[in-house]
Design a protein around this motif. Structure first.
Motif, PDB file in Angstrom:
ATOM      1  N   ALA A  84      -5.836  -7.854  -8.965  1.00 43.88           N
ATOM      2  CA  ALA A  84      -6.574  -6.679  -8.487  1.00 43.88           C
ATOM      3  C   ALA A  84      -8.003  -7.053  -8.096  1.00 43.88           C
ATOM      4  N   GLU A  85      -8.681  -7.880  -8.927  1.00 41.81           N
ATOM      5  CA  GLU A  85     -10.051  -8.281  -8.601  1.00 41.81           C
ATOM      6  C   GLU A  85     -10.089  -9.132  -7.334  1.00 41.81           C
ATOM      7  N   ALA A  86      -9.101 -10.037  -7.168  1.00 35.01           N
ATOM      8  CA  ALA A  86      -9.056 -10.877  -5.966  1.00 35.01           C
ATOM      9  C   ALA A  86      -8.805 -10.042  -4.718  1.00 35.01           C
ATOM     10  N   LYS A 110      -3.254  -2.644  -2.153  1.00 33.12           N
ATOM     11  CA  LYS A 110      -2.611  -3.465  -3.185  1.00 33.12           C
ATOM     12  C   LYS A 110      -3.405  -3.430  -4.487  1.00 33.12           C
ATOM     13  N   ALA A 111      -4.735  -3.545  -4.385  1.00 33.61           N
ATOM     14  CA  ALA A 111      -5.574  -3.484  -5.592  1.00 33.61           C
ATOM     15  C   ALA A 111      -5.438  -2.123  -6.276  1.00 33.61           C
ATOM     16  N   TYR A 112      -5.408  -1.057  -5.486  1.00 32.60           N
ATOM     17  CA  TYR A 112      -5.292   0.298  -6.041  1.00 32.60           C
ATOM     18  C   TYR A 112      -3.976   0.470  -6.795  1.00 32.60           C
ATOM     19  N   VAL A 165      -7.155   9.911   1.234  1.00 31.17           N
ATOM     20  CA  VAL A 165      -6.780  11.121   0.499  1.00 31.17           C
ATOM     21  C   VAL A 165      -6.270  10.756  -0.893  1.00 31.17           C
ATOM     22  N   GLU A 166      -5.442   9.709  -0.955  1.00 32.27           N
ATOM     23  CA  GLU A 166      -4.907   9.303  -2.252  1.00 32.27           C
ATOM     24  C   GLU A 166      -6.013   8.773  -3.159  1.00 32.27           C
ATOM     25  N   PHE A 167      -6.958   7.988  -2.586  1.00 34.61           N
ATOM     26  CA  PHE A 167      -8.064   7.459  -3.374  1.00 34.61           C
ATOM     27  C   PHE A 167      -8.909   8.595  -3.965  1.00 34.61           C
ATOM     28  N   THR A 168      -9.255   9.581  -3.124  1.00 39.53           N
ATOM     29  CA  THR A 168     -10.127  10.657  -3.590  1.00 39.53           C
ATOM     30  C   THR A 168      -9.428  11.528  -4.634  1.00 39.53           C
ATOM     31  N   GLU A 169      -8.108  11.742  -4.477  1.00 40.60           N
ATOM     32  CA  GLU A 169      -7.387  12.511  -5.483  1.00 40.60           C
ATOM     33  C   GLU A 169      -7.396  11.775  -6.825  1.00 40.60           C
ATOM     34  N   TYR A 170      -7.170  10.483  -6.792  1.00 41.75           N
ATOM     35  CA  TYR A 170      -7.158   9.725  -8.035  1.00 41.75           C
ATOM     36  C   TYR A 170      -8.556   9.618  -8.625  1.00 41.75           C
TER      37      TYR A 170
END
Length: 627
Positions: A84-86, A110-112, A165-170
């Motif tokens: 995730a960090e990479a 992928k990181a998310y 949208v998915e990022f802001t919901e999470y």
């Protein structure tokens, strides 16, 4: 005075910032020493990711190389946090260094996915996911929205919209625990600060003890030198006194009678010499004591000056650190309030969007039922062409591709049509095309394939008033007219082809190079009619361009018409239900990673002597039904 204070403050700030840069450079060099390609563990992954983070602004190329190494190593040892960090570092570099926002979005996705799974399993803290979203993924999208609307950013925006949208919901989901985590971090920093102060006090105490020991050693050395020098002076005085006495005695013996007075004078002189020697020795001792005292005072003054300077510097650093900490706390508080306000606005907008989307989706689903109702009945097709299949896969809920089937006398008319666009606009065009085909074939009883296309072209131009509106919508299509009485089949195509196979040999007939309906100043067109003898078993295929234009496969390229024709030839001898299953499976595997980009329509049927004999009764029923 104020100018002097400002200059001193600027010099101090400059020295402080230079120290910070030097410290960061030292940190990078220290981490590079720890890199060991022979080790494959989590610690190596952490070192590589840390180096990539520190080098982002100073050396992006080297930073990317360390991030790639960290990703590969974390994949080898199945270290998901390292992955995730990479991915996060690679996403930052793709956006800022390479200006490739589409690739950045894929790395962030992928990181998310990894962070979300780790948080679900209690393997990471909320603040780690929050930091990734607010410092990396979402700010990158904000930068993308500020970019000019050029072609190179268009795909990135389209790909990123769903992720945003998915990022802001999470983010809304995890934002509530941010303040608590920040408070924990502040307490941890305060504990470390107290520990550092205790260690610093211990070091100063040890330094003072060492200085006292050094002073005692120096004082003991000086006293030893003074004693040795005094002893030497005493020995010299003794030798001088003995020599003088011996000389005096000799003179006295020789001049006893005549020099008595002189002898007394000489004795007086001896005593004076001795007194002078003692005085000289005493003065030298005093001078040495004074010099030693001055040296000790200079040492004390220097030590005191250095100590005061260090204390002032430490006090300034602590004061500055305290002010920066207070400022950071104020900014964090303001930022949290802004985030909370933005989250509230996002929740409100999401609710509005969900309501609108629900209504739109319900309308489109209803339109889908209407579109399905106008498509031919599969039972009617299979009654006349028992060996056949229709593979129909819309890109969205409704489709711009459709197929049409009709019977006039002993002739079967079958068409595969690809309208302009897809989704709702394409569905409107499909309904117009289906209605015009019903009018031309079933009402006017026109069964010549090229005339059907000519009349359909005129009908589309009239329906859309293209002469006046300059509307460019239309359709590509392939149509066949099967004459079961004379054992022949006519084909005409508007850009779309016909593939038929006889005796294991594939034949490919191209359609005419112009579509049905457009703004070209031709109200009528002369489409070509191709006649095919059906005196032997014949397998036919008609299709839109959706199948062959799908991107996918190992190299993310188009499927292409050549590969489609080779596949049709390879499986044409199989049962048609099995053929449909193979063609559907092949397409799904091809677009597994890229996704569908267009409507797909593929029609296949077989015509032979057995079909002709068994379909005469069904033709009569179909004609009666159409009447």
């Amino acid at each position: 005075m104020a100018h002097k204070i400002l200059i001193i403050f600027l010099l101090a700030s400059l020295s402080f910032s230079t120290g910070v840069v030097w410290g960061q450079s030292q940190k990078i060099n220290s981490l590079k020493i720890l890199v060991d390609d022979g080790k494959k563990d989590k610690n190596q992954v952490g070192i590589l990711n840390r180096l990539s983070t520190l080098l982002k602004t100073s050396n992006a190329q080297e930073s990317e190389r360390y991030a790639q190494k960290a990703l590969q190593l974390s994949l080898d040892i199945f270290y998901t946090i390292g992955q995730a960090e990479a991915y996060t570092n690679l996403g930052d570099l793709s956006a800022s260094y390479r200006d490739d926002f589409l690739q950045a979005a894929k790395y962030y996705e992928k990181a998310y996915d990894i962070y979300r799974e780790l948080y679900k399993n209690n393997q990471v803290e909320k603040w780690q996911v929050y930091r990734f979203l607010t410092e990396n993924a979402i700010p990158t999208y904000n930068k993308l929205t500020e970019k000019p609307k050029r072609r190179r950013y268009r795909k990135a925006r389209k790909y990123y919209q769903k992720l945003y949208v998915e990022f802001t919901e999470y983010l809304t989901f995890i934002a509530s625990a941010t303040k608590e985590k920040l408070s924990d971090k502040e307490l941890e920093l305060k504990d470390k600060d107290v520990e550092l102060k205790a260690k610093e006090k211990e070091i100063l105490t040890k330094q003072a003890a060492l200085k006292n020991i050094d002073k005692k050693l120096r004082r003991a050395g000086l006293e030893l030198k003074q004693r040795q020098l005094a002893q030497k002076f005493l020995e010299l005085a003794k030798d001088s006194l003995s020599d003088s006495l011996f000389i005096a005695e000799s003179i006295r013996l020789k001049l006893v009678d005549s020099l008595v007075l002189k002898e007394l004078e000489i004795k007086d002189n001896k005593l004076k010499i001795q007194e002078n020697a003692l005085q000289l020795l005493t003065q030298r001792q005093k001078v040495e004591r004074l010099e030693n005292e001055k040296a000790r005072q200079r040492t004390l003054i220097t030590s005191f000056t250095v100590g005061v300077t260090l204390l002032l510097a430490l006090a300034f650093v602590l004061y500055r650190s305290n002010r920066l900490q207070k400022r950071s706390n104020t900014l964090l508080t303001e930022r949290n309030e802004e985030i909370e306000q933005q989250n509230e606005e996002i929740r409100t907008k999401n609710e509005q969007i969900e309501t609108k989307n629900k209504k739109i989706t319900e309308s489109i689903n209803y339109a889908q039922r209407i579109q399905k109702a106008i498509l031919p009945d599969h039972a009617a097709i299979e009654a006349l062409l028992p060996n056949s299949f229709v593979y129909y896969r819309p890109y969205q809920i409704v489709s711009g591709d459709f197929y049409w089937f009709g019977v006039v006398g002993k002739k079967i008319i079958y068409a595969a049509v690809d309208c302009t666009g897809h989704g709702v606009p394409g569905a409107f065009m499909s309904m117009i095309g289906s209605a015009l085909l019903n009018e031309i074939v079933k009402q006017k009883q026109i069964t010549e394939s090229h005339i059907i296309l000519n009349d359909l072209h005129v009908g589309i131009r009239d329906s859309l008033r293209q002469e006046e509106t300059h509307n460019q919508d239309g359709m590509d299509m392939a149509i066949v007219v099967i004459d079961t009485e004379n054992y022949q089949m006519d084909f005409s195509g508007a850009k779309n082809p016909l593939v038929y196979i006889q005796d294991g040999e594939l034949h490919f007939i191209k359609g005419d190079r112009y579509p049905i309906g457009d703004v070209i100043n031709k109200s009528e067109r002369d489409f070509t009619k191709h006649t095919i003898k059906l005196d032997k078993s014949t397998v036919c295929y008609m299709f839109s361009d959706g199948y062959q234009d799908q991107f996918g496969g190992p190299e993310k390229r188009k499927f292409m018409g050549k590969r489609l024709r080779e596949m049709l030839l390879q499986y044409h001898h199989l049962d048609f239900a099995k053929q449909k299953e193979i063609y559907e499976k092949t397409l799904l595997e091809w677009i597994e990673e890229t996704g569908q980009i267009d409507d797909v329509l593929l029609i296949g049927f077989k015509f032979d002597q057995e079909v002709v004999e068994n379909t005469e009764i069904n033709l009569i029923k179909a004609n009666q039904a159409s009447i």
